[in-house]
Design a protein around this motif. Structure first.
Motif, PDB file in Angstrom:
ATOM      1  N   ILE A  62       0.829  -1.202   0.000  1.00  0.00           N
ATOM      2  CA  ILE A  62       0.000   0.000   0.000  1.00  0.00           C
ATOM      3  C   ILE A  62       0.873   1.266   0.000  1.00  0.00           C
ATOM      4  CG2 ILE A  62      -2.021  -1.081   1.059  1.00  0.00           C
ATOM      5  CD1 ILE A  62      -1.080  -0.025   3.754  1.00  0.00           C
ATOM      6  N   CYS A  63       2.107   1.131  -0.486  1.00  0.00           N
ATOM      7  CA  CYS A  63       3.064   2.253  -0.538  1.00  0.00           C
ATOM      8  C   CYS A  63       3.363   2.778   0.866  1.00  0.00           C
ATOM      9  CB  CYS A  63       2.540   3.387  -1.423  1.00  0.00           C
ATOM     10  SG  CYS A  63       2.021   2.870  -3.072  1.00  0.00           S
ATOM     11  N   GLU A  64       3.490   1.849   1.807  1.00  0.00           N
ATOM     12  CA  GLU A  64       3.650   2.239   3.207  1.00  0.00           C
ATOM     13  C   GLU A  64       5.093   2.519   3.605  1.00  0.00           C
ATOM     14  OE1 GLU A  64       4.053  -2.274   3.133  1.00  0.00           O
ATOM     15  OE2 GLU A  64       2.927  -0.704   2.087  1.00  0.00           O
ATOM     16  N   SER A  65       6.075   2.077   2.826  1.00  0.00           N
ATOM     17  CA  SER A  65       7.486   2.210   3.211  1.00  0.00           C
ATOM     18  C   SER A  65       8.233   3.110   2.236  1.00  0.00           C
ATOM     19  CB  SER A  65       8.158   0.840   3.261  1.00  0.00           C
ATOM     20  OG  SER A  65       7.556   0.014   4.249  1.00  0.00           O
ATOM     21  N   ALA A  66       9.194   3.864   2.772  1.00  0.00           N
ATOM     22  CA  ALA A  66      10.022   4.744   1.942  1.00  0.00           C
ATOM     23  C   ALA A  66      11.234   3.981   1.423  1.00  0.00           C
ATOM     24  CB  ALA A  66      10.472   5.956   2.750  1.00  0.00           C
ATOM     25  N   TYR A 216      17.227  10.631   6.501  1.00  0.00           N
ATOM     26  CA  TYR A 216      18.173  10.371   5.418  1.00  0.00           C
ATOM     27  C   TYR A 216      19.473  11.125   5.656  1.00  0.00           C
ATOM     28  CZ  TYR A 216      14.690   8.031   2.524  1.00  0.00           C
ATOM     29  OH  TYR A 216      13.765   7.134   2.045  1.00  0.00           O
ATOM     30  N   THR A 217      20.567  10.523   5.199  1.00  0.00           N
ATOM     31  CA  THR A 217      21.901  11.097   5.338  1.00  0.00           C
ATOM     32  C   THR A 217      22.575  11.120   3.966  1.00  0.00           C
ATOM     33  OG1 THR A 217      22.103  10.190   7.571  1.00  0.00           O
ATOM     34  CG2 THR A 217      24.142  10.855   6.482  1.00  0.00           C
ATOM     35  N   PRO A 218      23.267  12.222   3.587  1.00  0.00           N
ATOM     36  CA  PRO A 218      23.957  12.262   2.293  1.00  0.00           C
ATOM     37  C   PRO A 218      25.282  11.510   2.342  1.00  0.00           C
ATOM     38  CG  PRO A 218      24.248  14.345   3.451  1.00  0.00           C
ATOM     39  CD  PRO A 218      23.325  13.519   4.302  1.00  0.00           C
ATOM     40  N   VAL A 219      25.557  10.747   1.299  1.00  0.00           N
ATOM     41  CA  VAL A 219      26.848  10.076   1.138  1.00  0.00           C
ATOM     42  C   VAL A 219      27.288  10.236  -0.310  1.00  0.00           C
ATOM     43  CG1 VAL A 219      26.430   8.377   2.966  1.00  0.00           C
ATOM     44  CG2 VAL A 219      25.789   7.838   0.617  1.00  0.00           C
ATOM     45  N   ILE A 220      28.601  10.185  -0.533  1.00  0.00           N
ATOM     46  CA  ILE A 220      29.148  10.283  -1.883  1.00  0.00           C
ATOM     47  C   ILE A 220      29.509   8.890  -2.364  1.00  0.00           C
ATOM     48  CG2 ILE A 220      30.907  11.314  -3.360  1.00  0.00           C
ATOM     49  CD1 ILE A 220      29.025  13.337  -2.087  1.00  0.00           C
ATOM     50  N   SER A 229      18.803   6.172   3.594  1.00  0.00           N
ATOM     51  CA  SER A 229      17.956   6.178   4.789  1.00  0.00           C
ATOM     52  C   SER A 229      18.690   5.534   5.957  1.00  0.00           C
ATOM     53  CB  SER A 229      16.657   5.410   4.511  1.00  0.00           C
ATOM     54  OG  SER A 229      16.863   4.012   4.584  1.00  0.00           O
ATOM     55  N   ASP A 230      18.098   5.675   7.143  1.00  0.00           N
ATOM     56  CA  ASP A 230      18.683   5.080   8.336  1.00  0.00           C
ATOM     57  C   ASP A 230      18.656   3.559   8.291  1.00  0.00           C
ATOM     58  OD1 ASP A 230      18.939   7.664   9.126  1.00  0.00           O
ATOM     59  OD2 ASP A 230      17.442   7.607  10.717  1.00  0.00           O
ATOM     60  N   LEU A 248      11.575   1.963   6.406  1.00  0.00           N
ATOM     61  CA  LEU A 248      11.395   3.338   6.849  1.00  0.00           C
ATOM     62  C   LEU A 248       9.922   3.707   6.766  1.00  0.00           C
ATOM     63  CD1 LEU A 248      13.086   5.749   7.837  1.00  0.00           C
ATOM     64  CD2 LEU A 248      13.116   6.566   5.486  1.00  0.00           C
ATOM     65  N   GLN A 249       9.356   4.059   7.915  1.00  0.00           N
ATOM     66  CA  GLN A 249       7.945   4.436   7.981  1.00  0.00           C
ATOM     67  C   GLN A 249       7.819   5.962   8.033  1.00  0.00           C
ATOM     68  OE1 GLN A 249       5.701   1.702   7.901  1.00  0.00           O
ATOM     69  NE2 GLN A 249       7.701   0.801   7.497  1.00  0.00           N
ATOM     70  N   PRO A 250       6.932   6.544   7.229  1.00  0.00           N
ATOM     71  CA  PRO A 250       6.734   7.998   7.271  1.00  0.00           C
ATOM     72  C   PRO A 250       6.368   8.459   8.679  1.00  0.00           C
ATOM     73  CG  PRO A 250       5.661   7.049   5.350  1.00  0.00           C
ATOM     74  CD  PRO A 250       6.127   5.895   6.185  1.00  0.00           C
ATOM     75  N   GLN A 251       6.917   9.573   9.069  1.00  0.00           N
ATOM     76  CA  GLN A 251       6.709  10.217  10.367  1.00  0.00           C
ATOM     77  C   GLN A 251       7.459   9.534  11.512  1.00  0.00           C
ATOM     78  OE1 GLN A 251       5.211  13.073  10.098  1.00  0.00           O
ATOM     79  NE2 GLN A 251       4.413  12.711   8.039  1.00  0.00           N
TER      80      GLN A 251
END
Length: 319
Positions: A62-66, A216-220, A229-230, A248-251
């Motif tokens: 149901i598009c529940e995860s990022a 989320y964290t930026p990486v090169i 993501s975490d 990853l769950q929204p909020q």
């Protein structure tokens, strides 16, 4: 209270405690194969009558995860802001109208001549005129230079190098007075200012929707700047779910989904300390049974001791 009532009460209290054992469990990931006609997809997903069609940033039934990563790209355009005075051109009214032939002709000449100034700068792409004003012709413009991401140098350091290069090129150009092209422009003054690019974290925040960008964290990477993501091992805030799966769950952020929760309990929200439910309930039930039996025996013995105590038939006279 009678002995049987006391024993029953103790037994009820002990057995009532068994379902209330505090253990950490998480729900398993499930997939639905049939959905109602008016099914509601989450996070902007669209239901096509059979399944949810998720947006680029989400997945799941149901598009529940990022998603775990978002690729920003190998490079970003940076800007250096300049104001120059051109002394061999006169300002005319049509230069205030960007649709006029006079403006378009001046813009074409200006871009071509500025390429002689900035063309040797690595990553140079274009100049953009922001405004034209009277005073001979005063041109406010942006110099656009593409900057590639590298893991061994920060964005700020790379931009500082670009800024210094633009400044140096224009100082050399001012020394020669006029550009060497077919329609030379002669410059009498220059004002240069920095316009630093967004940081990698700001780029990730701009790219990701509210509710998940905080996780989320930026990486090169070789493919450029990536927002992870975490739930990714590359993140400095990585959530290790051990035998489970991180999503990853929204909020709320990263959550661990532990496997086989129908037969196992986990003593940690990160799927550690797996305990077989049957063994746990069996052991607790046996221990509770022994406890109830021991208490009942003690109550019976106490009751019997009271019945066997001799009672006085008369009181001794008082002197």
């Amino acid at each position: 209270m009678k002995v049987m009532e006391v024993s029953h009460l103790i037994g009820v209290i002990v057995l009532a405690l068994i379902p209330g054992i505090q253990t950490t469990t998480t729900r398993p990931v499930t997939t639905s194969h049939s959905m109602p006609q008016n099914f509601q997809c989450l996070n902007g997903g669209l239901y096509d009558g059979i399944k949810c069609i998720c947006s680029d940033d989400y997945f799941g039934t149901i598009c529940e995860s990022a998603i775990d990563k978002v690729v920003i790209g190998k490079s970003i355009n940076t800007t250096v802001v300049l104001e120059i005075r051109i002394t061999n051109r006169e300002y005319t009214g049509d230069l205030s109208d960007v649709t006029s032939d006079g403006y378009k002709q001046f813009e074409e000449v200006f871009k071509a001549e500025m390429k002689y100034v900035y063309g040797d700068i690595p990553g140079y792409r274009d100049v953009i005129i922001n405004s034209l004003r009277a005073g001979s012709v005063i041109v406010d413009h942006d110099v656009i230079v593409e900057m590639e991401f590298h893991s061994y140098v920060s964005v700020n350091e790379m931009y500082e190098e670009i800024f210094q290069r633009v400044q140096t090129e224009f100082e050399e150009f001012i020394g020669s007075n006029c550009t060497p092209g077919d329609s030379p422009l002669c410059i009498s003054s220059v004002t240069i200012a920095k316009h630093p690019p967004p940081t990698p974290q700001e780029l990730c925040d701009d790219r990701l929707p509210p509710g998940i960008k905080e996780f989320y964290t930026p990486v090169i990477r070789p493919e450029g700047l990536v927002c992870v993501s975490d739930c990714s091992q590359e993140s400095e805030k990585y959530v290790n779910c051990n035998v489970g799966q991180c999503a990853l769950q929204p909020q709320t952020g990263p959550e661990c989904f532990c496997p086989n929760t129908d037969i196992y309990m986990y003593t940690s929200p990160r799927c550690r300390g797996r305990v077989l439910k049957a063994a746990l309930y069996g052991g607790v039930g046996a221990a509770a049974g022994l406890l109830v039996t021991a208490i009942a025996i003690m109550v019976i013995m106490l009751y019997r001791s009271k019945r066997q105590r001799p009672q006085r038939l008369y009181e001794e006279p008082k002197y």
